[in-house]
Motif scaffolding. Structure first.
Motif, PDB file in Angstrom:
ATOM      1  N   ARG A  46     -13.056 -26.869  11.135  1.00  0.00           N
ATOM      2  CA  ARG A  46     -12.905 -25.481  11.593  1.00  0.00           C
ATOM      3  C   ARG A  46     -11.547 -25.233  12.239  1.00  0.00           C
ATOM      4  NH1 ARG A  46     -18.658 -25.730  13.624  1.00  0.00           N
ATOM      5  NH2 ARG A  46     -19.891 -24.969  11.857  1.00  0.00           N
ATOM      6  N   ASP A  47     -11.039 -26.197  12.999  1.00  0.00           N
ATOM      7  CA  ASP A  47      -9.740 -26.045  13.653  1.00  0.00           C
ATOM      8  C   ASP A  47      -8.659 -26.501  12.682  1.00  0.00           C
ATOM      9  OD1 ASP A  47      -7.460 -26.069  15.174  1.00  0.00           O
ATOM     10  OD2 ASP A  47      -8.218 -27.433  16.710  1.00  0.00           O
ATOM     11  N   PRO A  48      -7.744 -25.602  12.247  1.00  0.00           N
ATOM     12  CA  PRO A  48      -6.715 -26.000  11.273  1.00  0.00           C
ATOM     13  C   PRO A  48      -5.753 -27.058  11.800  1.00  0.00           C
ATOM     14  CG  PRO A  48      -6.276 -23.807  12.139  1.00  0.00           C
ATOM     15  CD  PRO A  48      -7.641 -24.177  12.602  1.00  0.00           C
ATOM     16  N   ASP A  49      -5.664 -27.182  13.134  1.00  0.00           N
ATOM     17  CA  ASP A  49      -4.786 -28.199  13.726  1.00  0.00           C
ATOM     18  C   ASP A  49      -5.509 -29.508  14.014  1.00  0.00           C
ATOM     19  OD1 ASP A  49      -2.602 -26.476  13.656  1.00  0.00           O
ATOM     20  OD2 ASP A  49      -3.038 -25.655  15.648  1.00  0.00           O
ATOM     21  N   ALA A  50      -6.802 -29.569  13.690  1.00  0.00           N
ATOM     22  CA  ALA A  50      -7.555 -30.807  13.909  1.00  0.00           C
ATOM     23  C   ALA A  50      -7.143 -31.860  12.871  1.00  0.00           C
ATOM     24  CB  ALA A  50      -9.047 -30.528  13.826  1.00  0.00           C
ATOM     25  N   ARG A  51      -7.556 -33.105  13.114  1.00  0.00           N
ATOM     26  CA  ARG A  51      -7.236 -34.216  12.215  1.00  0.00           C
ATOM     27  C   ARG A  51      -8.521 -34.846  11.703  1.00  0.00           C
ATOM     28  NH1 ARG A  51      -1.836 -34.035  11.203  1.00  0.00           N
ATOM     29  NH2 ARG A  51      -1.787 -36.285  10.783  1.00  0.00           N
ATOM     30  N   ILE A  52      -8.451 -35.376  10.500  1.00  0.00           N
ATOM     31  CA  ILE A  52      -9.556 -36.146   9.946  1.00  0.00           C
ATOM     32  C   ILE A  52      -9.010 -37.492   9.487  1.00  0.00           C
ATOM     33  CG2 ILE A  52     -10.773 -34.065   9.198  1.00  0.00           C
ATOM     34  CD1 ILE A  52      -9.955 -34.837   6.311  1.00  0.00           C
ATOM     35  N   PRO A  53      -9.838 -38.527   9.379  1.00  0.00           N
ATOM     36  CA  PRO A  53      -9.329 -39.835   8.953  1.00  0.00           C
ATOM     37  C   PRO A  53      -8.791 -39.802   7.523  1.00  0.00           C
ATOM     38  CG  PRO A  53     -11.498 -40.036   9.972  1.00  0.00           C
ATOM     39  CD  PRO A  53     -11.261 -38.571   9.761  1.00  0.00           C
ATOM     40  N   PHE A  54      -7.703 -40.507   7.310  1.00  0.00           N
ATOM     41  CA  PHE A  54      -7.119 -40.607   5.975  1.00  0.00           C
ATOM     42  C   PHE A  54      -8.129 -41.190   4.982  1.00  0.00           C
ATOM     43  CE2 PHE A  54      -5.016 -43.572   2.984  1.00  0.00           C
ATOM     44  CZ  PHE A  54      -4.379 -42.655   2.161  1.00  0.00           C
ATOM     45  N   VAL A  55      -8.907 -42.161   5.414  1.00  0.00           N
ATOM     46  CA  VAL A  55      -9.869 -42.785   4.497  1.00  0.00           C
ATOM     47  C   VAL A  55     -10.912 -41.776   4.027  1.00  0.00           C
ATOM     48  CG1 VAL A  55      -9.536 -45.141   5.345  1.00  0.00           C
ATOM     49  CG2 VAL A  55     -11.189 -43.643   6.485  1.00  0.00           C
ATOM     50  N   ALA A  56     -11.264 -40.800   4.888  1.00  0.00           N
ATOM     51  CA  ALA A  56     -12.207 -39.757   4.473  1.00  0.00           C
ATOM     52  C   ALA A  56     -11.561 -38.856   3.429  1.00  0.00           C
ATOM     53  CB  ALA A  56     -12.664 -38.945   5.680  1.00  0.00           C
ATOM     54  N   GLN A  57     -10.304 -38.551   3.634  1.00  0.00           N
ATOM     55  CA  GLN A  57      -9.619 -37.717   2.648  1.00  0.00           C
ATOM     56  C   GLN A  57      -9.478 -38.444   1.308  1.00  0.00           C
ATOM     57  OE1 GLN A  57      -5.539 -37.207   2.131  1.00  0.00           O
ATOM     58  NE2 GLN A  57      -5.556 -34.984   2.301  1.00  0.00           N
ATOM     59  N   GLN A  58      -9.240 -39.763   1.349  1.00  0.00           N
ATOM     60  CA  GLN A  58      -9.171 -40.529   0.105  1.00  0.00           C
ATOM     61  C   GLN A  58     -10.505 -40.470  -0.642  1.00  0.00           C
ATOM     62  OE1 GLN A  58      -6.072 -40.921  -0.948  1.00  0.00           O
ATOM     63  NE2 GLN A  58      -6.161 -43.139  -1.295  1.00  0.00           N
ATOM     64  N   ARG A  59     -11.613 -40.511   0.093  1.00  0.00           N
ATOM     65  CA  ARG A  59     -12.919 -40.374  -0.559  1.00  0.00           C
ATOM     66  C   ARG A  59     -13.066 -38.999  -1.199  1.00  0.00           C
ATOM     67  NH1 ARG A  59     -14.793 -43.273   4.149  1.00  0.00           N
ATOM     68  NH2 ARG A  59     -15.482 -41.324   5.119  1.00  0.00           N
ATOM     69  N   LEU A  60     -12.510 -37.976  -0.523  1.00  0.00           N
ATOM     70  CA  LEU A  60     -12.538 -36.631  -1.089  1.00  0.00           C
ATOM     71  C   LEU A  60     -11.762 -36.580  -2.403  1.00  0.00           C
ATOM     72  CD1 LEU A  60     -13.063 -33.589  -1.020  1.00  0.00           C
ATOM     73  CD2 LEU A  60     -11.128 -33.357   0.570  1.00  0.00           C
ATOM     74  N   TRP A  61     -10.550 -37.177  -2.414  1.00  0.00           N
ATOM     75  CA  TRP A  61      -9.754 -37.188  -3.639  1.00  0.00           C
ATOM     76  C   TRP A  61     -10.430 -37.999  -4.739  1.00  0.00           C
ATOM     77  CZ3 TRP A  61      -6.466 -33.664  -4.584  1.00  0.00           C
ATOM     78  CH2 TRP A  61      -5.658 -33.115  -3.576  1.00  0.00           C
ATOM     79  N   ALA A  62     -11.073 -39.100  -4.375  1.00  0.00           N
ATOM     80  CA  ALA A  62     -11.782 -39.906  -5.371  1.00  0.00           C
ATOM     81  C   ALA A  62     -12.915 -39.100  -6.005  1.00  0.00           C
ATOM     82  CB  ALA A  62     -12.322 -41.179  -4.717  1.00  0.00           C
ATOM     83  N   SER A  63     -13.613 -38.306  -5.209  1.00  0.00           N
ATOM     84  CA  SER A  63     -14.696 -37.477  -5.734  1.00  0.00           C
ATOM     85  C   SER A  63     -14.160 -36.394  -6.654  1.00  0.00           C
ATOM     86  CB  SER A  63     -15.480 -36.838  -4.574  1.00  0.00           C
ATOM     87  OG  SER A  63     -16.052 -37.823  -3.749  1.00  0.00           O
ATOM     88  N   VAL A  64     -13.038 -35.787  -6.271  1.00  0.00           N
ATOM     89  CA  VAL A  64     -12.422 -34.774  -7.126  1.00  0.00           C
ATOM     90  C   VAL A  64     -12.033 -35.387  -8.471  1.00  0.00           C
ATOM     91  CG1 VAL A  64     -10.360 -33.345  -7.413  1.00  0.00           C
ATOM     92  CG2 VAL A  64     -11.617 -33.304  -5.242  1.00  0.00           C
ATOM     93  N   ALA A  65     -11.406 -36.574  -8.428  1.00  0.00           N
ATOM     94  CA  ALA A  65     -10.987 -37.234  -9.662  1.00  0.00           C
ATOM     95  C   ALA A  65     -12.179 -37.559 -10.555  1.00  0.00           C
ATOM     96  CB  ALA A  65     -10.217 -38.515  -9.327  1.00  0.00           C
ATOM     97  N   GLU A  66     -13.316 -37.904  -9.933  1.00  0.00           N
ATOM     98  CA  GLU A  66     -14.494 -38.277 -10.705  1.00  0.00           C
ATOM     99  C   GLU A  66     -15.226 -37.070 -11.271  1.00  0.00           C
ATOM    100  OE1 GLU A  66     -18.814 -40.531  -9.990  1.00  0.00           O
ATOM    101  OE2 GLU A  66     -17.304 -40.469  -8.401  1.00  0.00           O
ATOM    102  N   LEU A  67     -15.286 -35.963 -10.507  1.00  0.00           N
ATOM    103  CA  LEU A  67     -16.145 -34.839 -10.867  1.00  0.00           C
ATOM    104  C   LEU A  67     -15.443 -33.746 -11.666  1.00  0.00           C
ATOM    105  CD1 LEU A  67     -18.077 -34.472  -7.490  1.00  0.00           C
ATOM    106  CD2 LEU A  67     -18.879 -35.541  -9.595  1.00  0.00           C
ATOM    107  N   LEU A  68     -14.111 -33.660 -11.559  1.00  0.00           N
ATOM    108  CA  LEU A  68     -13.403 -32.585 -12.251  1.00  0.00           C
ATOM    109  C   LEU A  68     -13.091 -33.036 -13.680  1.00  0.00           C
ATOM    110  CD1 LEU A  68     -12.443 -29.749 -11.536  1.00  0.00           C
ATOM    111  CD2 LEU A  68     -10.200 -30.710 -10.991  1.00  0.00           C
ATOM    112  N   PRO A  69     -13.680 -32.406 -14.685  1.00  0.00           N
ATOM    113  CA  PRO A  69     -13.548 -32.887 -16.066  1.00  0.00           C
ATOM    114  C   PRO A  69     -12.244 -32.444 -16.728  1.00  0.00           C
ATOM    115  CG  PRO A  69     -14.973 -30.968 -16.013  1.00  0.00           C
ATOM    116  CD  PRO A  69     -14.582 -31.246 -14.572  1.00  0.00           C
ATOM    117  N   LEU A  70     -11.128 -32.890 -16.170  1.00  0.00           N
ATOM    118  CA  LEU A  70      -9.812 -32.559 -16.709  1.00  0.00           C
ATOM    119  C   LEU A  70      -8.988 -33.828 -16.827  1.00  0.00           C
ATOM    120  CD1 LEU A  70      -9.051 -29.396 -14.532  1.00  0.00           C
ATOM    121  CD2 LEU A  70      -9.681 -29.408 -16.953  1.00  0.00           C
ATOM    122  N   ALA A  71      -8.012 -33.818 -17.737  1.00  0.00           N
ATOM    123  CA  ALA A  71      -7.171 -35.005 -17.934  1.00  0.00           C
ATOM    124  C   ALA A  71      -6.400 -35.350 -16.669  1.00  0.00           C
ATOM    125  CB  ALA A  71      -6.213 -34.774 -19.098  1.00  0.00           C
ATOM    126  N   GLU A  72      -5.886 -34.355 -15.964  1.00  0.00           N
ATOM    127  CA  GLU A  72      -5.110 -34.572 -14.728  1.00  0.00           C
ATOM    128  C   GLU A  72      -5.657 -33.659 -13.638  1.00  0.00           C
ATOM    129  OE1 GLU A  72      -3.147 -36.974 -14.279  1.00  0.00           O
ATOM    130  OE2 GLU A  72      -2.826 -37.605 -16.361  1.00  0.00           O
TER     131      GLU A  72
END
Length: 343
Positions: A46-72
Motif C-alpha cells: 500500500r505504501d509506495p515507499d515501502a520495501r519488499i524482499p528481493f527474493v519475494a520479487q524474484q518469485r513474482l517474476w518467476a510466476s509471470v514467466a511461467e504463467l504468461l503464454p508469450l515467447a518473451e
C-alpha cells in the motif's frame, strides 16, 4: 569494484512490485494468483515507499514467466508498465532538465527502485552505455525481470526525448530462435551473448532537453529521494567511493576534494573514515582502475590507448607502466592471454 548485494538482504520498492502486478493484470494474469505465488500480501504494497524482499520479487517474476503464454513475457510486461512504475525515481527522471541529468539521477538513486542489480553509465568514444548487471543473472526470473526493466526504461524515456534512437541493445543471453519480440521492442541492432545487458545510445543525447523538465519540481523530488535513500541500509563508504570513481574516471584524474564534497564531508574526514574501513582513497582508485582495465581488455572491444583515456590517464604510457606493475604483463599480453584461455 563494489560487490553485489547479498540477494537474501536485498530489497525492492513496493511500487515496482505494484507496477509488475498491474502490468500482469493488463495482460490477463490474476493478481491474487501472483500474490499467493510470491508470498506477498496487499498490505505490504500500500505504501509506495515501502520495501519488499528481493527474493519475494524474484518469485513474482518467476510466476509471470511461467504463467504468461508469450515467447518473451518480460518485454510484454515492460510494454504494459504504467507511467509511474518507478514511483519517486520515475517522476524525478521525468522532471530532469536534460537526458544526461536524468541518467545521473537514475544511477545515483537506483536503490530506490530496487537492489536487484547495479546500474552503470559508461562512455565509450561517441557512445553512451547504460549497463545493468543483475543479481542471480542465470535464472529465468532474472531474464524476465531485466527485459521488463529495459523495456520499461524505454517506455519512460521515449515520450520525453523526441530524438531518441538506440545504437544497439546488448543482451547477456543466447540468441533466441524468434527475434520478432526483440525487434518490435527495441527497433535497433541486437547483440546477444554479450557480457552485460546494456542500452547503447549516442553520447550527444546527454545534452538533449527533456520535454517535461521542471527545475522546481525536480528540487522537491531530489530532496525526497535523498531522504528515502538515507533510510535504506547504508552501503560502505568504500563502495560509494568506488562508484563515484568509476563514473568520474572517463573525465580525467578524479579530484579527491571534489569527491569528498560530493559525499558531504571534508577530504580529511574522507581519509579518516576510509582508514576506519581498512582502506584508502589511493588504494580504491588503483583497484578501480585495475579492475576496469582488466574488464575492458578481456572484452576486447577497445584499443589499449582508449582504455587509458577511460581510466583517467593523461598518457597511454603511464597506463601501460601501471598495468605491468599490477599484473606483470603489458595490456597486449594480458588481452592475448585472456583470449587464449577463453578459446
Amino acid at each position: 569494484m563494489p560487490t553485489a548485494k547479498n540477494p537474501v538482504h536485498a530489497s525492492v520498492s513496493a511500487s515496482l512490485a505494484q507496477a509488475v502486478l498491474q502490468a500482469a493484470a493488463r495482460l490477463g494474469l490474476p493478481r491474487d494468483t501472483l500474490l499467493q505465488a510470491c508470498g506477498l500480501e496487499e498490505g505490504a504494497l500500500r505504501d509506495p515507499d515501502a520495501r519488499i524482499p528481493f527474493v519475494a520479487q524474484q518469485r513474482l517474476w518467476a510466476s509471470v514467466a511461467e504463467l504468461l503464454p508469450l515467447a518473451e513475457p518480460g518485454l510484454a510486461i515492460g510494454a504494459a508498465f504504467g507511467p509511474g512504475q518507478f514511483s519517486v525515481l520515475g517522476y524525478l527522471l521525468q522532471s530532469s532538465p536534460t537526458f544526461g541529468a536524468a541518467l545521473q539521477a537514475a544511477v545515483r538513486y537506483q536503490r530506490l527502485a530496487g537492489e536487484g542489480g547495479t546500474l552503470r553509465l559508461e562512455h565509450h568514444g561517441d557512445e553512451l552505455r547504460l549497463i545493468y548487471r543483475p543479481l542471480e543473472p542465470d535464472s529465468l526470473a532474472t531474464r524476465t525481470r531485466v527485459l521488463a526493466l529495459m523495456q520499461g526504461w524505454l517506455q519512460l524515456i521515449r515520450p520525453l526525448l523526441q530524438q531518441l534512437q538506440l545504437r544497439r541493445v546488448e543482451l547477456a543471453q543466447p540468441e533466441p530462435a524468434d527475434l520478432s519480440p526483440f525487434d518490435e521492442a527495441f527497433a535497433c541492432p541486437l547483440q546477444f551473448a554479450a557480457p552485460d545487458y546494456a542500452l547503447v545510445l549516442p553520447a550527444s543525447l546527454e545534452q538533449a532537453p527533456l520535454t517535461q523538465g521542471n527545475a522546481g519540481l525536480q528540487q522537491v523530488l531530489l530532496q525526497h529521494a535523498e531522504n528515502l535513500l538515507a533510510r535504506l541500509p547504508s552501503e560502505s563508504l568504500s563502495a560509494r567511493v568506488v562508484a563515484l570513481l568509476s563514473a568520474q574516471l572517463a573525465q580525467g584524474e578524479p579530484d579527491r576534494n571534489a569527491l569528498a564534497s560530493h559525499l558531504g564531508m571534508s577530504e580529511r574526514t574522507l581519509q579518516r573514515r576510509l582508514a576506519e574501513e581498512g582502506s584508502s582513497y589511493q588504494h580504491l582508485l588503483t583497484e578501480t582502475r585495475r579492475q576496469l582495465a582488466e574488464r575492458h581488455l578481456a572484452e576486447g572491444r577497445l584499443p589499449a590507448t582508449e582504455i587509458a583515456i577511460l581510466l583517467g590517464y593523461s598518457e597511454p604510457s603511464v597506463f601501460f607502466r601501471a598495468f605491468r606493475q599490477w599484473t606483470g604483463l603489458t595490456p597486449g599480453e594480458y588481452r592475448s592471454q585472456h583470449a587464449r584461455s577463453g578459446a
